[in-house]
Enzyme design. Structure first.
Site, PDB file in Angstrom:
ATOM      1  N   GLU A 136     -52.530 -86.996  45.550  1.00 59.51           N
ATOM      2  CA  GLU A 136     -51.243 -86.903  46.254  1.00 59.51           C
ATOM      3  C   GLU A 136     -51.462 -86.284  47.621  1.00 59.51           C
ATOM      4  OE1 GLU A 136     -48.116 -84.963  43.962  1.00 59.51           O
ATOM      5  OE2 GLU A 136     -47.173 -84.200  45.796  1.00 59.51           O
ATOM      6  N   GLU A 141     -43.625 -81.944  54.528  1.00 62.95           N
ATOM      7  CA  GLU A 141     -42.868 -81.307  53.453  1.00 62.95           C
ATOM      8  C   GLU A 141     -42.427 -79.918  53.880  1.00 62.95           C
ATOM      9  OE1 GLU A 141     -44.952 -80.536  49.770  1.00 62.95           O
ATOM     10  OE2 GLU A 141     -43.083 -80.295  48.667  1.00 62.95           O
TER      11      GLU A 141
END
Ligand code: NAG
Ligand code: NAG
Length: 325
Positions: A136, A141
């Site tokens: 991932e 973010e």
């Protein structure tokens, strides 16, 4: 602080031009993605337990959460309704690309991302849904009032990078989620932060938006994984010209090339764009530790439910996403 988002390369040779393999923009952008809905996640309605109601493509289109404005792709949330705290949550979007990539240069030109707000948790990331292996890449973010972007990589299996040649400000080396002898399982993982780095000023939220956004570049090769952020005023000319050449660029803020072999873990990456609220990354402790937010409501959920106008800036505006190989 940040948990994994999924619970459930180019070798640049100056002699060769990069080839554009994927190009999502304008009217074809949303067709390249699947809109995941709460019904896709039995139980919580969200793999990361947010107070969010992800809607279908048809709902997103009819409510105006997904649309093209002057050639730019708008992906927003419900910014007008008050919702019940016992509901699934505030309407929002979660897009997953139909195509995936194992290597290449992924270039996202973003004019606006969800702005800073209490309770918000937006992300632009990639992930191998087959988890064979788990890999991932959380490219953008953050939560709440975070000012600089936090990039994270997650693996299942030992993978620790030496980030000494990265320009980012807060390197974290251990990518392994951990658990079940590192085959991993979400409920036994021990390292949700993963490895990664923190981006420069202007790389996230309101500051990103105030500068007109910018370009995020993620280069995945078998021997390195690098991420650059270029504010709109400093986008390299070769990117604008459609012939990106990393050899011409300043050092990436994330340079994952020493200590672990990215090619072992980062394969078949699908692109995900979502705007979550509350959930795994904004638990009660996180809410309580943000004094500005805590003073507005007793919990993240209570705030997000009652304050639609707080999310007027909770939208993405993409100029394009391109993949070169
Ligand atoms: C998507 O639209 C853009 C802009 O019109 C275009 O350049 C690109 O080739 C299109 N991509 C596909 C896959 O049709
Ligand atoms: C609020 O959301 C709608 C889509 O539902 C969007 O058209 C509008 O621009 C948003 N408001 C602001 C101030 O961005």
């Amino acid at each position: 602080m940040l948990s994994i988002l999924a619970i459930a390369a180019l070798g640049v040779n100056p002699c060769y031009a990069a080839t554009l393999k994927l190009h999502y923009a304008g009217a074809n952008f949303t067709n390249a993605f699947t809109f995941r809905t709460a019904a896709d996640y039995p139980g919580s309605g969200d793999p990361t337990n947010g107070f969010v109601n992800y809607v279908s493509s048809s709902v997103a289109t009819s409510k105006g959460y997904a649309k093209v404005i002057n050639g730019q792709v708008y992906l927003g949330v419900d910014n007008t309704s008050t919702v019940s705290t016992s509901s699934q949550g505030r309407n929002s979007i979660r897009l997953e690309s139909k195509e995936s990539f194992t290597n290449g240069i992924l270039i996202a030109d973003i004019a606006h991302m969800p702005g800073n707000a209490c309770g918000i948790w937006p992300a632009f990331w990639t992930y191998n849904f087959d988890e064979d292996p788990y890999g991932e890449i959380d490219i953008i973010e953050g939560t709440m009032h975070q000012s600089n972007n936090i990039v994270s990589l997650h693996t299942c299996g030992t993978c620790s990078f030496d980030f000494s040649s990265s320009s980012g400000t807060d390197p974290r080396s251990d990518c392994n989620l951990g658990g079940v002898s590192d085959g991993c399982s979400d409920d036994v993982a021990t390292n949700y932060d993963g490895c990664g780095n923190t981006g420069p000023s202007g790389s996230y939220g309101d500051k990103f938006n105030n500068n007109g956004g910018g370009v995020y570049v993620t280069q995945v090769q078998t021997t390195s994984l690098k991420i650059w952020f270029f504010p709109r005023s400093a986008i390299p000319a070769d990117i604008t010209a459609g012939n990106p050449n990393p050899a011409n660029w300043p050092a990436p803020f994330l340079d994952a090339s020493k200590g672990c072999n990215p090619g072992k873990y980062f394969k078949k990456q699908s692109i995900i764009i979502n705007t979550d609220f509350c959930g795994a990354n904004i638990d009660q402790d996180a809410w309580n530790s943000d004094s500005a937010c805590k003073s507005k409501a007793s919990s993240c959920k209570a705030y997000v439910a009652a304050n639609p106008s707080a999310f007027s800036q909770a939208y993405w505006l993409f100029n394009s996403i391109k993949l070169y190989q």
